[in-house]
Design an enzyme around this catalytic site. Structure first.
Site, PDB file in Angstrom:
ATOM      1  CB  CYS A 264     -13.325  -5.301  -3.921  1.00 58.64           C
ATOM      2  SG  CYS A 264     -13.030  -4.448  -2.402  1.00 58.64           S
TER       3      CYS A 264
ATOM      4  NE  ARG B 210     -12.199  -0.263  -1.016  1.00 57.63           N
ATOM      5  CZ  ARG B 210     -11.099  -0.967  -1.248  1.00 57.63           C
ATOM      6  NH1 ARG B 210     -11.201  -2.189  -1.632  1.00 57.63           N
ATOM      7  NH2 ARG B 210      -9.911  -0.423  -1.106  1.00 57.63           N
TER       8      ARG B 210
ATOM      9  CG  ASN C 243      -2.082  -1.069   0.919  1.00 59.07           C
ATOM     10  OD1 ASN C 243      -2.168  -1.632  -0.176  1.00 59.07           O
ATOM     11  ND2 ASN C 243      -2.866  -1.355   1.934  1.00 59.07           N
TER      12      ASN C 243
END
Ligand code: EPZ
Length: 419
Positions: free
Chosen positions: A117, A122, A24
């Protein structure tokens, strides 16, 4: 080809395991690399499928990429602005980070709406509102977002709520923008600091990343560099929880307390011993832990949502009852049903999971539904009695590198097999 993990649980795990570089952090950094028009070499790029998918998008933008093991070199001399279609954005939610770097470099971008997802819808409204507040013209139609930054001006952005990706994307969009842009109500994750450190190494002028206010002084040009990205704190946390269950002097190179303060607080109250050195943490399990009464996931520096499934797997075997509250994503309990198949006693009500500790888990066929749920199921399988099969491991390969090889080297009985 679909694959699965076959695990024979209960083995004690010893020896060293090295944490990979942060997924990330790498994803926004790769998106940000297009801001320079020279070459950038990354020294420790892990083999995660999410990183490969981000590289596919960079290739679409005419970035020449050479990968030799963990060495990844990007030639950014002739980056082109291309429309990023759903075939890319559906595979990689983090594709939305490119919005910021494309707007910075080309003053316009067309990108498909990133799919949701399995952990939630999201949305990207926080991204959109932030860009609009800097004068970016945005229209959304037929599943695409059309952005025009010809009239984008440096200024002040107050995010409507805390978002890691929006903070990163808007921060990148201001790096080449004349004047000073100040961001408030920002996310403070370590990955944001790492992105700022990467961009500053290329010549950007960003201050305050990791605090509640970020300032970006626009510059004209960035230069090519070599860069090594920080350890992945979520992978480190995954291994620490495994060590607290099955470790005997299991040494996790790259685990650092400052990345996972609340997890260390939990481990300190758990039946395990650990010692920290400047390279990592050595951990040993010692019996059955008392249930950790309550933990909730919140933005950094609180407990990370990306460690919630792994913590739940750990708590299924504690004595007593623990409660986990998932505040970040509305659908991040898909691993609960799978853990119940293994004998866990968990009750879910809205955002709360109530886990009543059991003496044992038993091997079963379980199905990963997303990256971190998959990691949690691997931990459960490794500690369960008997054989477990973890299916859909392509989710796990998104953010863990050859996990079965790494855990086998510690003494686990885990194999990757074709479905
Ligand atoms: C990043 O996702 C991480 N991904 C996620 O890790 C992580 O779970 C998440 O941050 C929270 O820490 C990457 O960095 C690539 P957010 P991001 O925007 O940026 C809502 C993993 O397993 N929201 O901070 O998408 C959102 O729905 C992944 O490695 C909006 O409503 O997360 C969520 O409820 C999973 N509108 C909350 O905010 C928006 O415009 C936090 O999301 C954006 C987000």
């Amino acid at each position: 080809m679909k694959e699965k993990f076959l695990i024979n649980g209960g083995k004690i795990l010893s020896g060293d395991i090295e944490v990979e570089a942060s997924k990330n952090a790498y994803l926004p950094i790769l998106a940000g690399s297009i801001l320079c028009d020279e070459s950038v070499t990354f020294l420790n790029a892990p083999m995660f499928s999410d990183i490969e998918n981000m590289c596919e998008i960079l290739k679409l933008l005419n970035v020449k990429i050479v990968r030799e093991g963990h060495l990844l070199t990007l030639d950014l001399h002739n980056v082109k602005n291309e429309k990023i279609s759903h075939e890319y954005t559906n595979k990689l939610r983090a594709s939305i980070f490119l919005l910021g770097s494309l707007l910075a470099k080309f003053k316009q971008a067309v990108i498909s709406y990133p799919g949701g997802c399995n952990i939630g819808t999201r949305p990207i409204d926080i991204h959109i509102n932030a860009f609009k507040s800097l004068g970016v013209k945005i229209t959304e139609r037929h599943g695409y977002i059309y952005c025009n930054a010809q009239n984008m001006k440096a200024g002040k952005v107050v995010f409507s709520s805390v978002s890691v990706g929006a903070t990163e994307s808007v921060m990148m969009s201001a790096v080449l923008l004349k004047g000073k842009t100040t961001l408030y109500n920002v996310a403070r994750e370590p990955e944001i600091k790492e992105l700022a450190s990467f961009l500053n190494s290329m010549g950007a002028k960003i201050s305050g990343a990791g605090t509640e206010r970020i300032e970006i002084e626009g510059v004209k040009k960035l230069k090519g560099i070599e860069f090594k990205v920080c350890y992945d704190r979520i992978i480190a946390g995954t291994h620490l929880l495994l060590g607290a269950l099955l470790g005997k002097d299991m040494r996790i190179v790259g685990a650092k307390r400052e990345d996972n303060e609340l997890l260390f607080n939990i481990l300190q109250e758990s039946a395990c011993n650990f010692k920290e050195d400047d390279l990592g943490v050595t951990i040993s399990a010692c019996g059955r832990s008392e249930a950790y009464k309550f933990i909730e996931t919140l933005p950094y520096p609180n407990f990370p949502t990306d460690l919630q499934p792994q913590l739940m797997a750990f708590e299924t075997l504690s004595s007593g009852t623990s409660v986990i509250k998932e505040n970040l994503f509305e659908n991040r309990f898909n691993h609960v049903m799978e853990l119940i198949k293994m004998g866990a006693d968990i009750f879910v009500k809205d955002r709360l999971a109530i886990i009543k500790g059991v003496e044992k888990l038993y091997g079963a066929d379980v199905f990963a539904s997303d990256l971190r749920a998959g990691a949690g199921l691997v931990l459960a399988g490794l500690v369960a009695e008997g054989y477990s099969t973890v299916h859909n491991i392509e989710y796990i390969d998104r953010g863990y590198e050859k996990l079965e090889e790494k855990y086998s080297r510690l003494g686990a009985d885990i194999r990757r097999l074709p479905e």
